[in-house]
Design a protein around this motif. Structure first.
Motif, short mmCIF file in Angstrom:
data_model
loop_
_atom_site.label_atom_id
_atom_site.label_comp_id
_atom_site.label_asym_id
_atom_site.label_seq_id
_atom_site.Cartn_x
_atom_site.Cartn_y
_atom_site.Cartn_z
N MET A 88 7.64 39.66 -1.55
CA MET A 88 6.67 39.14 -0.61
C MET A 88 5.28 39.70 -0.91
O MET A 88 5.11 40.90 -1.14
N TYR A 89 4.28 38.82 -0.91
CA TYR A 89 2.88 39.20 -0.84
C TYR A 89 2.34 38.61 0.46
O TYR A 89 2.60 37.43 0.76
N GLY A 90 1.58 39.41 1.22
CA GLY A 90 1.07 38.93 2.50
C GLY A 90 -0.41 39.16 2.67
O GLY A 90 -1.00 40.05 2.05
N GLU A 91 -1.00 38.36 3.54
CA GLU A 91 -2.42 38.50 3.88
C GLU A 91 -2.64 39.75 4.75
O GLU A 91 -1.74 40.18 5.45
N HIS A 92 -3.80 40.38 4.62
CA HIS A 92 -4.97 39.81 4.02
C HIS A 92 -5.02 40.11 2.52
O HIS A 92 -4.79 41.25 2.10
N PHE A 93 -5.32 39.09 1.72
CA PHE A 93 -5.51 39.20 0.29
C PHE A 93 -7.01 39.37 0.07
O PHE A 93 -7.80 38.46 0.36
#
Length: 240
Positions: A151-156
């Motif tokens: 998983m990659y999540g905001e905030h980017f």
């Protein structure tokens, strides 16, 4: 024919048996293999080669460079980063994959930290096409389902993209801007999120199609001469 160089730091493959099982020819080898199906002229380069495999001659003969890195970002020479940046500004396309968001070259071109949230939990990712008319999304449909991914999540922490092509949703609830395009100088940059090293993501047919589409999109545009600095007038300037 589009000339493509696939760059990979190639460190996980040397130390992690699970990664070697998933990508026995290296991540760069897997990506190069399906790009060759598109009749691109494809070569690979890795971190531990002289000049990281990115000599001036190699970059001069590269139309689109793909970049995968993770644990060895700091081992990349600043001189080579500058060399790649200069080629992008001069028109070479750059596709940054997955954890390459933290690479020196991507952070240099973005001018931000490029930081984000992450989690490894074998969770489902659904990548939604939010710009269905974009050439990078051609042939993809409404979304891509990946059974297991990091998983990659905001905030980017990136600049607002010139174009947002994909947005990911994860089983744990997070969302992420997972397909972003930029123009830098004469060159084009595409960031594409999926591709954790322990998952077989780069064998996914639609992921492969996005990357192939990205290469076509990022190829250099043939431009006329562009001049900077002091310029003589094109017409007579009449004194008042």
């Amino acid at each position: 024919m589009i000339r493509v160089t696939v760059w990979n730091e190639n460190r996980h493959e040397q130390t992690n048996e699970k990664v070697r099982e998933v990508y026995p020819e290296g991540i760069h080898g897997a990506i190069a293999s399906f790009l060759k199906e598109e009749n691109f002229e494809v070569k690979t380069a890795t971190l531990d080669e002289p000049e990281h495999g990115l000599t001036e001659e190699v970059l001069k003969n590269t139309d689109v460079l793909l970049w995968w890195g993770h644990v060895a970002h700091d081992d990349v020479s600043d001189e080579i980063v500058t060399r790649v940046k200069d080629r992008v500004l001069d028109g070479m396309g750059l596709i940054v994959l997955h954890s390459g968001h933290f690479s020196k070259i991507f952070k240099t071109l973005m001018g931000t930290t490029c930081d984000l949230k992450w989690r490894e939990a074998d969770e489902k990712e659904r990548i939604w096409v939010v710009s269905p008319g974009h050439p990078i999304a051609e042939g993809i449909g409404e979304y891509i389902d990946i059974e297991r991914e990091e998983m990659y999540g905001e905030h980017f922490d990136i600049p607002d993209p010139d174009e947002l092509v994909f947005v990911s949703w994860f089983e744990g609830g997070e969302v992420f801007r997972s397909g972003c395009t930029y123009k830098r100088g004469k060159g084009k940059v595409f960031y594409f999120r999926p591709g954790h090293e322990t998952y077989p993501t780069y064998y996914h047919e639609k992921v492969q199609q996005v990357i192939k589409n990205g290469v076509h999109w990022a190829k250099p545009t043939v431009l006329g001469d562009v001049h900077y600095g002091n310029a003589k007038p094109l017409e007579e300037i009449k004194s008042k």
